[in-house]
Write an enzyme that holds these catalytic residues in place. Structure first.
Site, mmCIF file in Angstrom:
data_model
loop_
_atom_site.group_PDB
_atom_site.id
_atom_site.type_symbol
_atom_site.label_atom_id
_atom_site.label_comp_id
_atom_site.label_asym_id
_atom_site.label_seq_id
_atom_site.Cartn_x
_atom_site.Cartn_y
_atom_site.Cartn_z
ATOM 1 C CG PHE B 131 -1.968 1.081 1.129
ATOM 2 C CD1 PHE B 131 -2.985 1.010 0.190
ATOM 3 C CD2 PHE B 131 -1.892 2.192 1.944
ATOM 4 C CE1 PHE B 131 -3.928 2.031 0.075
ATOM 5 C CE2 PHE B 131 -2.829 3.218 1.841
ATOM 6 C CZ PHE B 131 -3.847 3.133 0.905
ATOM 7 C CG ASP B 203 0.095 -2.233 7.107
ATOM 8 O OD1 ASP B 203 -0.942 -2.518 7.741
ATOM 9 O OD2 ASP B 203 0.174 -1.239 6.352
ATOM 10 C CE1 TYR B 228 -9.435 2.778 6.672
ATOM 11 C CE2 TYR B 228 -8.423 3.889 8.535
ATOM 12 C CZ TYR B 228 -8.413 3.545 7.204
ATOM 13 O OH TYR B 228 -7.376 3.947 6.404
ATOM 14 C CE LYS B 229 -7.598 -0.734 5.080
ATOM 15 N NZ LYS B 229 -8.224 -0.178 3.874
ATOM 16 N NE ARG B 377 -9.696 -2.882 -2.777
ATOM 17 C CZ ARG B 377 -9.215 -2.242 -1.712
ATOM 18 N NH1 ARG B 377 -8.105 -2.680 -1.120
ATOM 19 N NH2 ARG B 377 -9.829 -1.186 -1.224
#
Lengths: 416, 416
Positions: B131, B203, B228-229, B377
């Site tokens: 990312f 990560d 928050y995922k 995705r």
């Protein structure tokens, strides 16, 4: 002699009096701690419901665009800008004051390093009585850069002229001291730094929304500040950073997260800083807390910093006058300057049993706070504090002191 | 051939099915983007009201102690710990993933620099497809330290063994790739790094709450991640950082704010890091957003990561199977590994008009997202996604593709 009736009369004539209705303040409380945590704008509850139920719950991922979440740091920065004399697109609301200070100091050191005449400067001048996190962040940055940066701590504002010299890279000061309430003359102090070739970074934590600030006229180079004190943004609400347009092209900082990228959704493997203020951003922001900052700013936009300042001085003058009259028999020492130009919007008194007295005040509904050593702080937020509040608070303080109605063995809380 | 009735049967037998009721999901939407923004736990609205109306509005400054605000990063860290194989007092929920990664990388570089045998190591190994913010933060840190640190970017996991050598200070990897969904073997990869004397920083943005993680068994040195995922903490909710007890005494990071101080309210002018995990903290946290993280964690504590993983694999297997069967006529390319051990909880397919097709899906209520280049995705959150959702989503995808019902000139939003 000022009487309670005088206070009632002043409240009746107070042009800001009606704004108090926009805040949720509990019954039986005189809240003199808006310098630590601003009171809740009533609108914050509705706004939170909207963000949580509608934007998050219903619109879900689409809200990054549709609800403008991604733009919030910049939009709120533009709302805040007029309160501190900043121009459009010079402020973002983001991260914490500590993290923003790290960005500002790093960028300022780099600007000096990139200037041949200043590249050898290795000293950051600040105050020993600055809010500790400011000093700690400067220590953290200086310690990690391996370039021999050191801090020079002055013990009072009077020492400042003698402390700035040809080695000084940055002067870092909090505009209004968190403990004493002392306010620096921003323009004169910035000029002093500039005369010696230093850059000046201002922390506006106790200034934004409390005293008029004109960053451009004041000659500031960079600034950071807090939204959860006088701006009533909510507990720990994201902080802000100001980078004037003249410094934006040179502003580079190591917290180079994707929100500061020129094209964050291109997902390129090399960092390229955004043009403009967005390069002061780093990572994804806490949207619920961030969104609530707008509610406090909206109250500010119904008045002016001049009106707020006039009332703030009236309240702090009144508090000093009443404490000195009515509590004259007790060992209270005024820490805050009497000179208006040197005063922020809170007043601090020392008392040998300051912690215990403050706990007694809080138990009686007068909420101020305590700061080491021996300092009782009383913050005055003109948006919701009345002259009669000041009278009543002093009356309770007098009663506690007269009757020695405090427990000098009071156990200290973790957060005081 | 799997039919919709088969999916209904599997839902009827799904031990996690009842947890869906704890989330607010809009009617008419199949939400396959929990890998970007988790859905809203119903409890979040009530909790926000409590924090805003009661804790902030009524209790005001007292809530730092009385409501445990100051302890929240540590308390939530302890709630999160069992989901990632961390021990008590090894995790704090704070700041952003980007900022936490900066702390972790800085601390890891310093640990290497302090080790005579490793002090000369100057390379951070990571993936080009990591990312972007991870790469950017490493670039930002490396560029500022003036010690000659460089990044070495590999183009695929297979290149990793050849990329780690005696110059490697840190291997920094995202456990589950945000785009491909590829999952690293944490234990084998950590061992590879350690065999060469490197430290490994993981990560967990796309892992925490999505796949079983055992940081201790996996040999990780430091880790960061996102709430928050899959943890459903709310938009931009504060992130987390893990520092195992064995590394805590050596963990030093330059963002040395007051919340990381051994005695934050002593207001001492010198930074002294707290013992333990608190030294990973920096500044004052956004309490409203932070408090909501608990609501998502509470749902997780009603099941187990093993049950979540079993359903996740069932859903992603089903999605791959149905897309390959029902959309076989179309140029879709599976990006995500078929091997279970190498798969996270989302599935990515390329399509030449991926962006346009995704916009058409969203318009029909199937919310996934798009990532450059050409990747659609689809995230599967076992807490609230059913087998029938998967069937219905594929049916809509098939219909869009069969009828070419998408606009290849679709204008791109700022956030895609």
């Amino acid at each position: 002699m000022t009487t309670r009736n005088h206070c009632l009369e002043r409240d009746a004539q107070d042009p800001l009096a009606s704004l108090r209705d926009q805040f949720d303040l509990p019954a039986g409380v005189i809240y003199l701690d808006g310098n630590s945590l601003g009171a809740r704008p009533k609108a914050a509850l509705t706004r939170a419901q909207q963000v949580i139920a509608q934007e998050w719950g219903h619109d879900l991922i689409r809200s990054w665009n549709a609800a403008g979440w991604f733009e919030l740091p910049r939009r709120l920065g533009n709302l805040l800008a007029p309160l501190i004399g900043a121009a459009e697109d010079e402020v973002v609301v983001t991260d914490t004051t500590s993290v923003n200070l790290f960005k500002a100091l790093a960028a300022a050191l780099q600007m000096q390093a990139d200037e041949p005449a200043s590249a050898g400067r290795r000293v950051i001048v600040t105050e020993r009585s600055n809010f500790p996190t400011d000093i700690y962040m400067a220590q953290g940055l200086a310690g990690w850069l391996d370039r021999g940066y050191t801090l020079r701590l002055i013990d009072s504002p009077e020492e400042l002229p003698g402390a700035i010299d040809a080695d000084t890279a940055i002067v870092m000061l909090t505009h209004v001291n968190y403990r004493s309430g002392y306010q620096y003359d921003m323009a004169a102090t910035s000029a002093l730094a500039h005369d010696h070739g230093a850059l000046i970074v201002w922390d506006l934590a106790h200034s934004a929304g409390a005293v008029p600030v004109d960053l451009h006229a004041g000659g500031a180079d960079l600034a950071v500040g807090c939204t959860y004190k006088y701006l009533n943004g909510g507990p720990g609400a994201p902080a802000f950073i100001w980078v004037p347009k003249r410094h934006q092209p040179q502003f580079r900082q190591p917290l180079s997260g994707w929100w500061g990228h020129a094209a964050p959704f291109a997902m390129a493997p090399d960092f390229r800083p955004a043009d403009g203020i967005a390069r002061a951003l780093c990572g994804t922001q806490p949207i619920v807390s961030l969104a609530l900052v707008e509610c406090g700013l909206n109250v500010h936009h119904q008045t002016s910093m001049q009106a707020i300042r006039a009332k703030s001085l009236a309240l702090t003058d009144l508090f000093i006058e009443l404490v000195e009259q009515r509590c004259a028999a007790h060992p209270l020492g005024l820490v805050t300057p009497r000179a208006h130009a040197q005063r922020g919007s809170h007043v601090s008194f020392t008392h040998p049993h300051g912690y215990a007295v403050m706990q007694a005040l809080i138990a009686r509904g007068v909420i101020g706070d305590y700061r080491e050593p021996a300092i009782m702080r009383f913050g005055f937020t003109p948006l919701y504090t009345s002259h009669t509040d000041v009278w009543d608070a002093v009356e309770i303080l007098r009663d506690i002191l007269d009757r020695q109605d405090y427990n000098i063995d009071a156990k200290r809380d973790a957060v005081t």
